[in-house]
Design an enzyme around this catalytic site. Structure first.
Site: not given
Ligand code: ASP
Length: 348
Positions: A215, A243, A246, A267
């Protein structure tokens, strides 16, 4: 007469000095034109990013792209542009690069499609725009910005969000634009293993095999003392059933408030949603007078670690203090300060 003038002048000077000190000492100072510091922090995901995983060429490519992104935002901030502009334009650079899990190169869903989430927030007025389940908008961060600026809503999802993007003439692409060979290979490997396991074990499998979250996020403080935060992602590999993570949930993966700080997380999204991570950090600063570092460490290094929630957060407060806190082996990250000092890193 002369004495009166001297008294008035000294009273004025004492008053100006007191005001400046109040700005410097008051953790709840809401940011105003007196700010001279500005700066920006970015991330490109956290996870098992450790020495030996990448070739020197790959390391070079990541650092070069982080640097390019930082310089894009810096040019805007240095010219007196807004933190919101800097955040949007910086994130577009990272979305357009296949290196990160956002825009082109995003991780894929179980159906082998890209479904993107993004958010942007302005700390000056707490205005925010977020979008989820985006399949055809080239730069989801710009859609989030458009939702913030040109609609009366905060969050739009799926088809409705895309209709709004079309109406606002944002660039539309085929879903295949986002899909890279690397991500296809990755999702097919996960699905091959999945066929042998039940659903519960699969969740663990994803966490083990793809413990790298790419991300992207950016937080900035501009010359007017205004903060902004933005985040953009493809979510988690092999995600199903629409889905949403966050990132587009204000207060979970993205938050900005001139009273405290601007934050962007990366995360395992479910942990960041349940712990309302970015708002929690801001609240610790606002209500418990913690510094940005104390608040971020409290949430990322203590609360999340106790729950085995992996990830990290970047932040900048209204005084230009910077944090890059993560409980994983590494995080693609970097910052640039007002004097042009630039830093990028991947490993702990
Ligand atoms: N936080 C992101 C999510 O759960 C994933 C990531 O940080 O790569 O969608």
């Amino acid at each position: 007469m002369k004495t009166i003038r001297v008294i008035i002048l000294s009273t004025l000077l004492v008053f100006i000095y007191a005001c400046q000190n109040q700005e410097a000492d008051d953790p709840n100072w809401s940011g105003g034109a007196a700010h001279t510091e500005f700066g920006m922090v970015i991330h490109g995901g956290a996870g098992s990013i450790h020495k030996g995983r990448y070739t020197p060429e790959q390391e070079e490519a990541y650092n070069a792209k982080l640097k390019e992104a930082l310089l894009t935002g810096y040019a805007i901030l240095k010219d007196g542009g807004s933190s919101v502009d800097a955040v949007e334009k910086t994130i577009r650079v990272l979305e357009n690069s296949p290196l990160f899990n956002a825009g082109k190169g995003a991780v894929l869903t179980n159906a082998e499609t890209a479904e993107l989430d993004a958010a942007i927030m302005s700390g000056a007025d707490l205005n925010a725009g977020t979008c989820a389940g985006i399949k055809h908008v080239k730069n989801p961060i710009s859609l989030a910005r458009m939702i913030m600026d040109s609609s009366k809503h905060v969050m739009l999802i799926g088809e409705g969000a895309e209709k709004f993007a079309r109406d606002e003439e944002l660039e539309i692409v085929d879903n295949s634009y986002f899909i890279t060979d690397k991500r296809l290979e990755e999702i097919r490997k996960i699905k091959a293993k999945e066929r042998k396991k039940n659903e519960r074990q699969t969740a663990e499998l994803i966490q083990e095999s793809d413990h790298k979250f790419g991300t992207v996020g950016c937080v900035a403080l501009d010359k007017n003392g205004n903060l902004a935060a933005g985040t953009s992602t493809g979510g988690l590999s092999n995600k199903k059933w629409g889905r949403v993570g966050d990132v587009p949930i204000i207060g979970a993966g993205t938050y900005a408030n001139n009273k405290t700080c601007a934050l962007s997380a990366t995360g395992q999204g479910e942990y960041f949603i349940r712990n309302v991570v970015t708002h929690d950090i801001s609240a610790l600063m606002e209500y418990k007078d913690m510094t940005l570092t104390q608040a971020a460490d409290n949430v990322i290094m203590e609360k999340l670690v106790e729950q085995h929630g992996a990830g990290g957060v970047i932040g900048i407060d209204h005084r230009g203090n910077i944090i890059m806190s993560f409980n994983t082996q590494g995080m693609f990250r970097g910052f640039i300060k007002a004097d042009g000092e630039l830093f990028t890193a991947m490993y702990k």
